[in-house]
Structures are given as structure tokens and as C-alpha cells.
Scaffold this motif. Structure first.
Motif: not given
Length: 123
Positions: A68-86
Motif C-alpha cells: 500500500t502506497i500512501s502520502r502525508d503532505n503535511a510531513k512531505n513523506t510518502v510511504y510504502l507498506q509492504m505486507n506478506s513479503l516474498k
């Protein structure tokens, strides 16, 4: 635009990691952001992207439903949540910024790149 990626590491298959990418130097909220990855001996490939507002997200088929990609424009940050990694998710992960704001899957549309953060998934 300067991009600083972090959050990589070693994890067992089935585990999770969250990558972060902090941006500076330009109005973050106007930029689309993307995550790409490059495994040893392979070409860099698209993983996920998000448009300027966060209202549109795009994923590679190989990670859909797990990342899941998400962003927080107030923190100038983008995230990539990676689950069920292979194990096949093992790669250097790069964040990138695209000035059009739309969130292309094409790496050549991205103008700014951060350094990679290494993700290793053990079986």
C-alpha cells in the motif's frame, strides 16, 4: 527535490516492512510519487505510485493486494507498506518524484530519485 528513503531491512517471508521517503526542496503536495525496485541482475521496475493528492494509487500486479502506497503532505513523506513479503520482493527500493502530479508507471517520467533502501526477504 531531495529524496531520502529509509526503512529497508531483512525480514522473513510473510513479514512486513514500511518504507518511508522524505522530500525537501519543492512543494511536495504538487508532486506525484513512485516506488520502484531493482533486484540483482534485473532491470528496475515499477512498484507503486500515488498522485499529488493521494486520491489515486497504482500498483504493479506483482504487489497488488500486498503493498500500500500512501502520502502525508503535511510531513512531505510518502510511504510504502509492504505486507506478506516474498523472497522475490528482495531488491533495492527507490522512491521518485514526478512533476506532472499524475503518478506514472514509467520510470522515465520521474524527474527526481532518492537513494535506494535495501529490502531482503528470507525464505
Amino acid at each position: 527535490v531531495q529524496l531520502q528513503a529509509s526503512g529497508g531491512g531483512l525480514v522473513q517471508a510473510g513479514g512486513s516492512l514500511r518504507l518511508s521517503c522524505a522530500a525537501s526542496g519543492r512543494t511536495f503536495s504538487t508532486l506525484a510519487m513512485g516506488w520502484f525496485r531493482q533486484a540483482p541482475g534485473k532491470e528496475r521496475e515499477f512498484v507503486a505510485s500515488i498522485n499529488w493528492s493521494g486520491g489515486m494509487t497504482y500498483y504493479a500486479d506483482s504487489v497488488k493486494g500486498r503493498f500500500t502506497i500512501s502520502r502525508d503532505n503535511a510531513k512531505n513523506t510518502v510511504y510504502l507498506q509492504m505486507n506478506s513479503l516474498k523472497p522475490e520482493d528482495t531488491a533495492d527500493y527507490y522512491c521518485a518524484a514526478e512533476v506532472s502530479g499524475w503518478g506514472s508507471r514509467d520510470q522515465y517520467e520521474y524527474h527526481y530519485w532518492g537513494q535506494g533502501t535495501q529490502v531482503t526477504v528470507s525464505s
